[in-house]
Write an enzyme that holds these catalytic residues in place. Structure first.
Site, PDB file in Angstrom:
ATOM      1  CE1 TYR A 283      -3.449   2.729   0.391  1.00 15.98           C
ATOM      2  CE2 TYR A 283      -2.517   3.148   2.559  1.00 15.98           C
ATOM      3  CZ  TYR A 283      -3.368   3.507   1.532  1.00 15.98           C
ATOM      4  OH  TYR A 283      -4.123   4.647   1.642  1.00 15.98           O
ATOM      5  CD  GLU A 290      -2.158   5.495  -6.324  1.00 16.47           C
ATOM      6  OE1 GLU A 290      -2.710   6.484  -5.812  1.00 16.47           O
ATOM      7  OE2 GLU A 290      -2.549   4.325  -6.124  1.00 16.47           O
TER       8      GLU A 290
END
Length: 359
Positions: A283, A290
């Protein structure tokens, strides 16, 4: 010769005391409570080898005389019920703890955690009682079938992405980084558009999860996919696309099968562990990838003026979309902290509950 004492580990809940006596293959056990004193005697293999072991404990507060015990190959487990369901500051009446006594950290809870466990039990009892009074949902089978098929389709989609990217990486090496978007984008578009159902499902009551966490995750990914990658051709050939897609698919090939099995009331322990563990490295790495994509897109948005907001003609200026992206970066890392904390608590709660059941 003085009596031998075994190692004894203890824990408590509001209504019970748990003792774990470290004697294996115990025989000839004599366990009882008289005048609030627990007396134990037994033959077995302990810290001093094969011998007879004994000990006594005078409890801090009154307990019930009935004692439950279970002997296994490795230990003797003893359960004693308190007269009053209250939390004890210590186990014994004497302030100085006996040398053979230690906390059982496998079962240990502090008072606040024990109160939470009580509430969870009460909620579970109330839930079972309520569900027994309410007529079963006639569409339950249809709903479970729909959810199973949805998770199956998503699992197949992300599995195709993961396998395709892995094979291309082994065959082409780093060259596969630069055309990931053109090879994978169509399937990723399909999976991420379909993922909107993860917002709709809790909204209409198909699943008992929060709408907002699902909305944030789905919209966050779609923002990266459609706005950062989809609207900028210059971003589509960058290696960061590979890392974003690969991390997304790695997470999902464990998450969706977990939900599939949940639809048919089945659990695979290894998959459950992976579902609640693999996000811990992946994660943060996904958010980092991103963020790199957003940072790399900022100069392109500045240069092309794409999605910029025009200001009044008198100024002759426009508000660059890059300002929104900079704000998005701040929100992204704030969301990382909040979500990571939430997921870690969820994992702790899940495995603590399973551990209690095992004990």
């Amino acid at each position: 010769m003085s009596a031998l004492t075994p190692h004894v580990y203890w824990a408590q809940r509001h209504g019970e005391i748990y003792l774990r006596v470290e004697i294996s293959d115990a025989q000839d056990l004599s366990i009882g409570v008289e005048e609030n004193i627990l007396q134990f005697r037994g033959q077995g293999h302990g810290a001093k080898g094969e011998n007879e072991y004994e000990f006594s404990l005078e409890f801090l507060k009154p307990v019930k005389p009935e004692v439950k015990h279970k002997s296994t190959q490795r230990q003797v487990n003893i359960t004693v019920r308190k007269q009053e369901e209250v939390w004890w500051n210590r186990l014994t009446k004497q302030e100085k703890k006996p040398l053979f006594l230690a906390p059982d950290f496998d079962r240990w809870l502090d008072e606040s955690d024990a109160e939470m466990e009580l509430r969870e039990k009460e909620e579970k009892i109330n839930k079972v009682s309520f569900e027994s009074r309410v007529r079963k949902d006639p569409f339950l089978g249809l709903k479970k079938g729909f959810l199973f098929m949805y998770n199956l389709v998503q699992f197949l989609g992300y599995s195709w992405i993961f396998v395709n990217m892995t094979v291309r990486l082994f065959i082409l090496g780093q060259d596969s980084f630069y055309d990931t978007f053109h090879t994978i984008a169509d399937v990723m578009y399909f999976c991420q558009m379909l993922a909107i159902m993860e917002v709709i499902n809790p909204a209409v009551g198909l699943v008992k999860t929060g709408v907002m966490p699902a909305f944030i995750q789905v919209m966050g990914r779609n923002f990266i996919l459609f706005v950062i990658f989809g609207s900028l051709e210059d971003m589509q050939n960058k290696p960061v696309v590979f890392f974003v897609f690969y991390l997304w698919s790695t997470i999902e090939i464990f998450r969706y099968p977990f939900y599939m099995l949940a639809c048919i009331d089945t659990e695979w322990k290894l998959l459950t562990w992976l579902r609640y563990t693999i996000w811990m490295p992946l994660y943060p790495l996904g958010v980092l990838a991103e963020a790199v994509a957003v940072i790399q897109s900022i100069p392109i948005f500045d240069e092309t003026k794409l999605l910029s907001i025009p200001l009044p003609k008198a100024t002759g200026l426009s508000l660059s979309f890059s300002y929104i992206l900079q704000l998005y970066l701040v929100v992204m890392f704030l969301g990382l902290f909040i979500n990571f904390r939430h997921l870690f608590k969820q994992r702790t709660r899940r495995f603590r509950t399973k551990k209690r059941k095992a004990n």
